[in-house]
Design an enzyme around this catalytic site. Structure first.
Site, PDB file in Angstrom:
ATOM      1  N   CYS A  80       0.818  -1.218   0.000  1.00  0.00           N
ATOM      2  CA  CYS A  80       0.000   0.000   0.000  1.00  0.00           C
ATOM      3  C   CYS A  80       0.848   1.263   0.000  1.00  0.00           C
ATOM      4  O   CYS A  80       0.353   2.345  -0.338  1.00  0.00           O
ATOM      5  CB  CYS A  80      -0.930   0.012   1.205  1.00  0.00           C
ATOM      6  SG  CYS A  80      -1.953  -1.457   1.376  1.00  0.00           S
ATOM      7  N   GLY A 115     -13.074  -8.472  -6.327  1.00  0.00           N
ATOM      8  CA  GLY A 115     -13.642  -8.117  -5.033  1.00  0.00           C
ATOM      9  C   GLY A 115     -13.203  -9.038  -3.917  1.00  0.00           C
ATOM     10  O   GLY A 115     -12.459 -10.002  -4.117  1.00  0.00           O
ATOM     11  N   ARG A 191     -23.258  -4.880   8.233  1.00  0.00           N
ATOM     12  CA  ARG A 191     -22.867  -6.284   8.412  1.00  0.00           C
ATOM     13  C   ARG A 191     -21.556  -6.419   9.175  1.00  0.00           C
ATOM     14  O   ARG A 191     -20.585  -5.716   8.901  1.00  0.00           O
ATOM     15  CB  ARG A 191     -22.743  -6.959   7.036  1.00  0.00           C
ATOM     16  CG  ARG A 191     -22.260  -8.409   7.091  1.00  0.00           C
ATOM     17  CD  ARG A 191     -22.333  -9.061   5.748  1.00  0.00           C
ATOM     18  NE  ARG A 191     -21.506  -8.417   4.743  1.00  0.00           N
ATOM     19  CZ  ARG A 191     -20.219  -8.644   4.571  1.00  0.00           C
ATOM     20  NH1 ARG A 191     -19.575  -9.478   5.379  1.00  0.00           N
ATOM     21  NH2 ARG A 191     -19.557  -8.032   3.600  1.00  0.00           N
ATOM     22  N   CYS A 202     -14.666  -0.622   7.304  1.00  0.00           N
ATOM     23  CA  CYS A 202     -13.582  -1.173   6.485  1.00  0.00           C
ATOM     24  C   CYS A 202     -13.555  -0.437   5.151  1.00  0.00           C
ATOM     25  O   CYS A 202     -14.602  -0.170   4.562  1.00  0.00           O
ATOM     26  CB  CYS A 202     -13.792  -2.663   6.232  1.00  0.00           C
ATOM     27  SG  CYS A 202     -14.091  -3.655   7.715  1.00  0.00           S
ATOM     28  N   CYS A 203     -12.371  -0.112   4.649  1.00  0.00           N
ATOM     29  CA  CYS A 203     -12.298   0.610   3.384  1.00  0.00           C
ATOM     30  C   CYS A 203     -12.712  -0.297   2.236  1.00  0.00           C
ATOM     31  O   CYS A 203     -12.533  -1.517   2.295  1.00  0.00           O
ATOM     32  CB  CYS A 203     -10.887   1.158   3.153  1.00  0.00           C
ATOM     33  SG  CYS A 203      -9.639  -0.085   2.758  1.00  0.00           S
TER      34      CYS A 203
END
Length: 381
Positions: A80, A115, A191, A202-203
């Site tokens: 990252c 995803g 969720r 969460c990103c």
């Protein structure tokens, strides 16, 4: 004495699920940064391209059609922190006089992965053991969150308040993936991913985007030219059995070096763009970046100091939680936001009178260390 490094031009694409190719995204950001600097590609003497999942010689592939004339092109992969590491390497070359003008590009197309949770490091001999134990990155941060709530006696709602703040900022950012505000109940009732982290804490992991900077030792003509005052990259140290999972040691170490390099302190900062991949990360990084004392991050958040209009707005872009996190582009995009803020070009989310900004990006979830890399930059007028 090393030469000062300026950011002459910046640009980024919107962070979203794009039908456009990675090549199109990269070229859009590059041409935008060149136009912002008032320069042609021929003025650039080297290119640094940050990316994680694009494959070999990606920079050459993405920029081939621009006709770059055989100049040095460095492909940078540091998880990252790839894009921010590219800025770090480019800054060193400029300060050493190897070049006087370079381009730094960060790009990623995560929708191509389909995803879900991003894959862990495949060449780490400890990965199989960790995966069998359920040690995905959301689980690691969930453990940190659980420990934080226990250690400091704060309710889980404080985690949700981070998401509420950053989504409120992102709603003002036309480049953000998530542009709708959310309420605290909506965040807390989304969720469950890993207790206590819910989905909206969460990103997003399905996002594409690119960002680019023109760095130079030739001082731009504009009066509000932004200078790279500090550039630090550190790698993680081996964990001991009794390490504190709330310390963010690698980031604290990088930040301390950056403050020394720039000759400033945390109290001088007017804004921060930090790596809020999960809500708990923002709270931990408040402390690691010396924005507040150990254990008081929740108080700092709830005081309003880190929201727009506060003492030191954090993630005015919306951060990773709202803007999105196309890995290789993230660190460069943080600096694009910082430049826009310092130059008064941030529109509805503008921080009035901002003159000093910090960006912080960590990367690499590997066994036995507190992240593989952390990049911290300080930018100022």
């Amino acid at each position: 004495m090393s030469k000062p490094v300026y950011i002459a031009g910046v640009a980024m694409t919107p962070f979203a699920a794009h039908a456009a190719s990675m090549q199109d995204l990269a070229q859009q950001a590059v041409l935008g940064a060149l136009a912002d600097a008032g320069q042609e590609l021929g003025a650039v003497q080297a290119i640094y391209a940050g990316n994680v999942f694009g494959g070999m010689v990606l920079g050459q592939v993405l920029l081939r059609d621009l006709g770059q004339p055989g100049l040095p092109l460095y492909n940078v992969q540091n998880a990252c922190a790839s894009g921010a590491t590219g800025v770090h390497l480019a800054s060193h070359a400029l300060q050493a006089g190897v070049y006087d003008t370079v381009l730094v590009l960060g790009v990623e197309k995560l929708t191509a992965l389909g995803g879900g949770t991003l894959p862990l490091q495949r060449n780490d001999y400890m990965t199989d053991l960790y995966v069998r134990a359920g040690m995905a990155l959301p689980a690691v941060y969930a453990m940190r969150a659980t420990r934080y709530l226990h250690e400091y006696g704060v309710p889980a709602d404080v985690l949700g308040e981070v998401a509420v703040k950053n989504r409120r900022h992102g709603a003002l950012n036309p480049f953000a993936q998530q542009r709708s505000e959310v309420g605290l109940d909506q965040v807390m009732n989304s969720r469950m991913v890993f207790d206590p982290l819910t989905l909206l804490q969460c990103c997003p992991s399905t996002v594409d985007g690119a960002a680019a900077l023109i760095l130079t030792t030739k001082k731009p003509e504009r009066a509000d030219a932004v200078r790279v005052m500090a550039s630090v990259v550190q790698s993680g140290r081996p964990d001991a059995h009794d390490d504190d999972i709330l310390s963010a040691e690698i980031t604290a170490r990088a930040a301390d070096l950056a403050y020394r390099q720039a000759g400033v302190s945390a109290q001088d900062l007017d804004m921060v763009e930090l790596h809020d991949a999960f809500t708990i990360a923002e709270l931990i990084y408040y402390e690691a970046l010396q924005l507040c004392e150990r254990g008081s991050a929740a108080d700092l958040l709830r005081s309003g100091a880190t929201g727009l209009g506060g003492r030191v707005p954090v993630n005015p872009s919306g951060g990773l939680l709202a803007k999105g996190h196309p890995l290789g582009a993230t660190g460069v995009a943080q600096m694009v936001e910082a430049v826009w803020q310092l130059q008064g070009r941030a529109g509805d989310r503008q921080i009035q009178g901002a003159r000093l900004a910090m960006t912080q990006c960590t990367g690499g979830g590997i066994a036995g260390v507190d992240h593989a890399a952390s990049a911290v930059h300080i930018l100022g007028l």
